[in-house]
Design an enzyme around this catalytic site. Structure first.
Site, short mmCIF file in Angstrom:
data_model
loop_
_atom_site.label_atom_id
_atom_site.label_comp_id
_atom_site.label_asym_id
_atom_site.label_seq_id
_atom_site.Cartn_x
_atom_site.Cartn_y
_atom_site.Cartn_z
N GLY B 29 -17.04 24.89 18.93
CA GLY B 29 -18.48 24.96 19.16
C GLY B 29 -18.86 25.06 20.63
N CYS B 238 -29.86 39.42 -8.57
CA CYS B 238 -29.69 40.78 -8.08
C CYS B 238 -30.03 41.77 -9.19
CB CYS B 238 -28.25 41.00 -7.61
SG CYS B 238 -27.86 42.72 -7.23
N CYS B 241 -26.46 43.76 -10.04
CA CYS B 241 -25.29 43.09 -10.63
C CYS B 241 -25.64 41.81 -11.36
CB CYS B 241 -24.23 42.83 -9.56
SG CYS B 241 -24.58 41.41 -8.51
N CYS B 263 -28.22 42.33 -3.93
CA CYS B 263 -27.27 41.61 -3.08
C CYS B 263 -27.26 42.22 -1.68
CB CYS B 263 -25.85 41.72 -3.63
SG CYS B 263 -25.56 40.78 -5.13
N CYS B 269 -21.47 43.00 -4.57
CA CYS B 269 -22.25 43.60 -5.63
C CYS B 269 -21.43 44.67 -6.37
CB CYS B 269 -23.52 44.21 -5.03
SG CYS B 269 -24.81 44.57 -6.24
#
Ligand SMILES: Nc1ncnc2c1ncn2[C@@H]1O[C@H](COP(=O)(O)OP(=O)(O)OP(=O)(O)O)[C@@H](O)[C@H]1O
Ligand SMILES: [Mg+2]
Lengths: 259, 286
Positions: B29, B238, B241, B263, B269
């Site tokens: 980080g 979605c 899908c 998606c 997808c």
């Protein structure tokens, strides 16, 4: 701990800017609940001294010993920085002359007051907001202004907001540099009243720098008079103002009486 | 092809970047400065990510590049072509097959695995900047883990919007220490940052910073006790899908105001559709 030692003990504090003297060999003790005023003409070293005490400026020599809650008297200048920062946002407060230096202008009044709480780990929004609201009330700012930014406030309100932001963590020691400077006389009077009330209620110790003798008359128990970076006279406020010993203090007091 | 060194950058530059990466992995980080190089593309195209990718690529790698989850946008296509040309590496659109994935604004839906590297393009690496513009001061705040200001930002968000309205580039704390900007991924993706088996690297070209989340590192999204972090997404499935658990983009379908949610991760997808899943609009588009 408390009572046995001074809250703050300043010893031989010295700071030069190259060849120019900022302040030299200043020593004094501040006891719990006591307010010390520092007066002197422009350039006499008041701000330099205050900044050295508060850790904003590194002095060339001297010690600043503070009676910490957990481990008694410690030289603040020798503390590791994380510890000094923690002290600066819990037990200490610093009120700047210009509220812009002491406030976050891009953050709401509530966020300004809440910052110190969040800085010491507060993580409950509702509680932070409740404390901010309470403190706005104590400095006479209406609760409905909590989401306004400081830029929308008058100078006096900004200064009161700065005070709330500093006192919210219940500090024991407050440094103030010309807290009433730049304000209208009537606004000054209200601010002084408020400060006097808070100092008494909270049992605060404070060091107040000013060139306004009316301010120290109202707030300070003791007084230090500075000239050319040196303390030329020190004593109880009334004593120093009513019966000044040093020629410079006499001049300072008399020039005020002429106003 | 022969006028370039492998992956465009010369070996000295790649070594310098790898040193920065190693430092970043050692201090999760923490933003490591590096001497960012000019790349033959504008900064907005993710030159930081591109340089990190160049420093990590080996000839055996299989590279995937996505922009907002899609493999077929101009940005993703040109970066993929760039490395095909300069490194001759194999490329793929399949998350599961990639060894190295460069991304802008998304983490793939398919869970990453050990040995994979996910490289983020970062525009602004400093999460404290918007409230504290002084670089000297933000550095000191990181050094002292003085992060109260991050919560001031969230406080302001709630005060203004009634809730934490930050929906992307949502600040996190890495390994209990450094606060980090995860780049502008949606906050929906934040939980995937934590305890990932993959190595995650972040490159900011214009700002010359590299930072990292090593595999299996705890990453926590900052919040308040009474306003906890929520990895929200649009409450739809979605249209292609049928997945109701993936991050969705809203797409305009015609000039009569028709729209649908699909998606954002095109590979996810397509893989689902190939496996026989279908949403409400699957016919219309196919
Ligand atoms: N940053 C600096 N660099 C050089 N000299 C400085 C600096 N700050 C202050 N000084 C000098 O140090 C001396 C003390 O200044 P200081 O600001 O402490 O005075 P002051 O009593 O607070 O004055 P004022 O009432 O005008 O605020 C002055 O001679 C001043 O010119
Ligand atoms: Mg001054």
């Amino acid at each position: 701990m408390s009572g046995a030692h001074p809250l703050l003990s300043v010893q031989g504090l010295t700071k030069s800017y190259g060849a120019r003297r900022g302040c030299a060999d200043v020593s004094f003790d501040l006891w719990p609940g006591e307010v010390m005023g520092i007066v002197g003409e422009s350039g006499s070293g008041k701000s330099t001294l205050l900044s050295c005490m508060a850790g904003n400026l590194t002095p060339d020599a001297g010690a600043v010993v503070f009676d910490t809650r957990t481990s008694g008297p410690r030289d603040v200048l020798a503390m590791p920085e994380p510890e000094r920062r923690m002290l600066a946002r819990t037990d200490w407060a610093f009120v700047h002359q210009n509220p812009r230096d002491g406030l976050r202008m891009g953050v709401s009044a509530g966020g300004n007051v809440g910052e110190r709480l969040m800085g010491v780990g507060a993580r409950h929004y509702g509680q932070i907001r409740a404390q901010a609201t309470d403190w706005l009330g104590r400095v006479e700012i209406a609760a409905e202004r909590i989401d306004d930014r400081p830029a929308q406030f008058s100078g006096g309100m900004q200064q009161r907001l700065q005070i709330a932001r500093n006192l919210v963590t219940g500090p024991r020691l407050v440094f103030m540099d010309e807290p009433t400077g730049g304000l209208d006389v009537s606004v000054q009077a209200r601010l002084l009243d408020l400060m006097r009330g808070l100092v008494r209620q909270m049992g605060l110790s404070a060091v107040i720098v000013t060139h306004d003798l009316a301010v120290v008359r109202l707030l300070a128990d003791r007084l230090m008079v500075m000239k050319d970076g040196l303390v030329v006279e020190e004593g109880l406020t009334d004593q120093v103002l009513d019966d000044p010993q040093h020629a410079y203090t006499q001049l300072l007091v008399s020039s005020v009486l002429q106003v | 092809m022969s006028e370039y060194n492998f992956a465009y950058l010369d070996e000295g530059t790649k070594r310098m970047i790898r040193r920065a990466i190693l430092k970043a992995v050692a201090v999760p980080g923490y933003q490591v400065p590096f001497a960012s190089r000019e790349m033959p593309m504008p900064y907005g195209w993710g030159t930081g990510g591109v340089q990190v990718t160049a420093a990590c690529l080996t000839p055996a790698d299989r590279l995937k590049v996505i922009d907002q989850g899609a493999d077929d946008t101009t940005n993703a296509v040109s970066i993929r072509k760039f490395f095909q040309r300069t490194a001759g590496v194999a490329t793929t659109e399949r998350t599961a097959e990639a060894t190295l994935i460069q991304t802008r604004h998304r983490i793939p839906e398919t869970p990453l695995t050990e040995g994979q590297i996910l490289i983020y393009q970062v525009p602004i690496p400093e999460p404290l900047r918007f409230l504290e513009p002084r670089e000297t001061e933000t550095r000191r705040m990181h050094a002292l883990a003085d992060y109260g200001l991050m919560h001031v930002k969230l406080y302001e968000d709630i005060a203004r919007n009634g809730e934490i309205a930050t929906s992307y580039a949502y600040p996190v704390q890495v390994a209990g220490r450094h606060v980090m900007d995860p780049s502008p991924i949606p906050k929906f993706d934040n939980p995937k940052l934590s305890d990932s088996p993959a190595l995650q690297l972040f490159g900011a070209g214009r700002e010359q910073r590299i930072y990292a989340v090593p595999p299996h590192t705890q990453v926590i999204s900052l919040d308040f006790d009474d306003h906890p972090f929520v990895a929200s997404k649009a409450p739809h499935a979605c249209a292609l899908c049928g997945d109701d658990g993936s991050y969705l983009d809203e797409v305009i379908t015609d000039d009569a105001g028709g729209r649908m949610f699909v998606c954002s991760d095109t590979d996810h997808c397509a893989t689902r559709r190939a496996a026989g899943h279908a949403g409400t609009q699957a016919e219309a588009i196919a």
